[in-house]
Design an enzyme around this catalytic site. Structure first.
Site, PDB file in Angstrom:
ATOM      1  N   SER A   1       0.728  -1.267  -0.042  1.00 27.98           N
ATOM      2  CA  SER A   1      -0.038   0.149  -0.032  1.00 27.98           C
ATOM      3  C   SER A   1       0.823   1.403   0.049  1.00 27.98           C
ATOM      4  O   SER A   1       0.644   2.343  -0.508  1.00 27.98           O
ATOM      5  CB  SER A   1      -0.836   0.066   1.105  1.00 27.98           C
ATOM      6  OG  SER A   1      -1.925  -0.861   1.052  1.00 27.98           O
TER       7      SER A   1
ATOM      8  N   GLN B   1      -7.758  -0.895  14.419  1.00 27.69           N
ATOM      9  CA  GLN B   1      -7.694   0.567  14.733  1.00 27.69           C
ATOM     10  C   GLN B   1      -7.434   0.937  16.112  1.00 27.69           C
ATOM     11  O   GLN B   1      -6.596   1.784  16.522  1.00 27.69           O
ATOM     12  CB  GLN B   1      -8.957   1.033  14.486  1.00 27.69           C
ATOM     13  CG  GLN B   1      -9.605   1.309  13.035  1.00 27.69           C
ATOM     14  CD  GLN B   1     -10.685   2.202  13.087  1.00 27.69           C
ATOM     15  OE1 GLN B   1     -11.333   2.618  13.837  1.00 27.69           O
ATOM     16  NE2 GLN B   1     -11.388   2.033  11.670  1.00 27.69           N
TER      17      GLN B   1
ATOM     18  N   HIS C   1     -16.702   4.962  10.132  1.00 27.32           N
ATOM     19  CA  HIS C   1     -17.418   3.664  10.987  1.00 27.32           C
ATOM     20  C   HIS C   1     -17.423   4.170  12.543  1.00 27.32           C
ATOM     21  O   HIS C   1     -16.305   4.342  12.987  1.00 27.32           O
ATOM     22  CB  HIS C   1     -17.113   2.165  10.790  1.00 27.32           C
ATOM     23  CG  HIS C   1     -18.158   1.336  11.355  1.00 27.32           C
ATOM     24  ND1 HIS C   1     -19.519   1.353  11.232  1.00 27.32           N
ATOM     25  CD2 HIS C   1     -17.935   0.044  11.610  1.00 27.32           C
ATOM     26  CE1 HIS C   1     -19.972   0.610  11.792  1.00 27.32           C
ATOM     27  NE2 HIS C   1     -19.019  -0.450  12.078  1.00 27.32           N
TER      28      HIS C   1
ATOM     29  N   GLU D   1     -25.852  -5.688   8.232  1.00 23.77           N
ATOM     30  CA  GLU D   1     -24.813  -6.636   7.742  1.00 23.77           C
ATOM     31  C   GLU D   1     -25.320  -7.964   8.190  1.00 23.77           C
ATOM     32  O   GLU D   1     -25.134  -8.915   7.544  1.00 23.77           O
ATOM     33  CB  GLU D   1     -23.329  -6.102   8.372  1.00 23.77           C
ATOM     34  CG  GLU D   1     -22.897  -5.014   7.677  1.00 23.77           C
ATOM     35  CD  GLU D   1     -21.652  -4.558   8.464  1.00 23.77           C
ATOM     36  OE1 GLU D   1     -20.884  -3.609   7.622  1.00 23.77           O
ATOM     37  OE2 GLU D   1     -21.311  -5.144   9.539  1.00 23.77           O
TER      38      GLU D   1
END
Length: 341
Positions: free
Chosen positions: A52, A85, A107, A194
């Protein structure tokens, strides 16, 4: 009804002269970063070394460690997976947050369930596009946008909401519409959708239908087409025009079956179980279980995932999709040990 904001309701001045650090460069990260940059915002990327990092540099961004990017930034947007996180925040972001900075999420899980407890001297808000990153980017380039939710958890500067709206505008969301919500509402409704409908409910429904036909002696390939493959045709109609448009577009026979048989499948008992699922989300029971599962290195998650990937519907699906290059070209098959991919 929800309040909806558009471009005219957002003021870019709240991003002027600010540096935005995008932490993570995955699906959402690359889209946010490129859209913000194309809107004139100064963007840097915070990552750990890896592919990344190289991709972000190839895309023309200045890339730093998460800690260094957080130190340089006025606004820190955390776009890492939920389960990663808390540790990254505690070790690399929190030590560099300065009074008046903004800590931003897409989120609300970790804030709502107290896995991240922000300091009192920063703004905390949410900007959550309601679409995958590639769509956020593509629609922006096309001059449109994906709707988004915003929510303010902590407003130290007195203009956290205005900054959230400016950010939403800069990624293109205010072209489509920005709805105001809360961290609690976004988190609980997102998890419920979800679990009960979009992922858990849908996959369980598809498998149950497939298994019912196969157990009754029908060919697995035919069952696959009827219960999974054709789902896209229906979902596209729902996406375009809701339930009414879908029903208008199908045959009268299918619509009559919808009216008479649908409630037999999704009945009051199913709805009662949905309420139990929602209760588990609201009380934090689901979050606690997921957090503990990750702390134990996901033994149950990995076992279930392996078992599901070996289900007959997946075996048959891989074979049938190999016959359909128009599908295969767009998909990423899950590699299952011992299976033909």
């Amino acid at each position: 009804m929800a309040k909806v904001y558009y471009n005219g309701d957002a003021n870019e001045q709240y991003l002027q002269g600010k540096t935005v650090a995008i932490i993570g460069y995955g699906s959402q990260g690359h889209a946010h970063a490129q859209n913000l940059r194309d809107s004139g915002v100064h963007v840097i990327i915070g990552l750990r070394k890896g592919r990344s990092w190289e991709q972000a540099e190839q895309d023309g961004f200045d890339v730093y460690s998460v800690r260094e990017a957080s130190k340089k930034a006025d606004i820190v947007m955390v776009l890492l997976p939920d389960e990663k996180q808390p540790a990254v925040y505690k070790e690399e972001i929190e030590p560099e947050l300065k009074p008046g900075n903004a800590l931003v999420f897409a989120h609300g899980f970790n804030i709502h369930f107290s896995q991240i407890v922000p300091p009192e001297h920063v703004d905390v808000f949410l900007v959550a596009p309601k679409g995958p990153g590639h769509l956020v980017r593509r629609t922006y380039v096309e001059g449109a946008g994906v709707p988004a939710l915003i929510a303010v958890y902590q407003d130290v500067t007195g203009h956290a909401k205005e900054t959230a709206l400016a950010y939403a505008k800069a990624i293109g969301a205010a072209r489509a519409g920005v709805l105001e919500t809360t961290f609690k509402e976004e988190t609980e409704t997102d998890l419920f959708g979800e679990q009960a409908v979009l992922c858990g409910g849908l996959t369980a429904l598809i498998k149950a239908g497939f298994e019912t036909l196969v157990e009754a002696g029908y060919q697995p390939e035919v069952a696959y087409f009827e219960c999974l493959h054709e789902m896209k045709l229906i979902v596209d109609l729902l996406y375009e025009g809701g339930l009414s448009w879908m029903r208008y577009s199908i045959s009268d026979t299918a619509q009559w079956g919808d009216f008479t048989s649908g409630p037999r499948v999704i009945n009051e008992a199913v709805k009662a179980e949905m309420k139990n699922i929602l209760h588990d989300i609201q009380t934090g029971k689901f979050a606690k279980g997921w957090i503990l599962e990750n702390q134990a290195n996901r033994p149950e998650f990995n076992a279930i995932n392996q078992r599901e990937n070996e289900h007959l519907i997946e075996v048959v699906g891989r074979e049938l999709r190999s016959m359909m290059p128009f599908v295969k070209a767009k998909q990423k098959e899950v590699v299952v040990p011992g299976a033909k991919n």
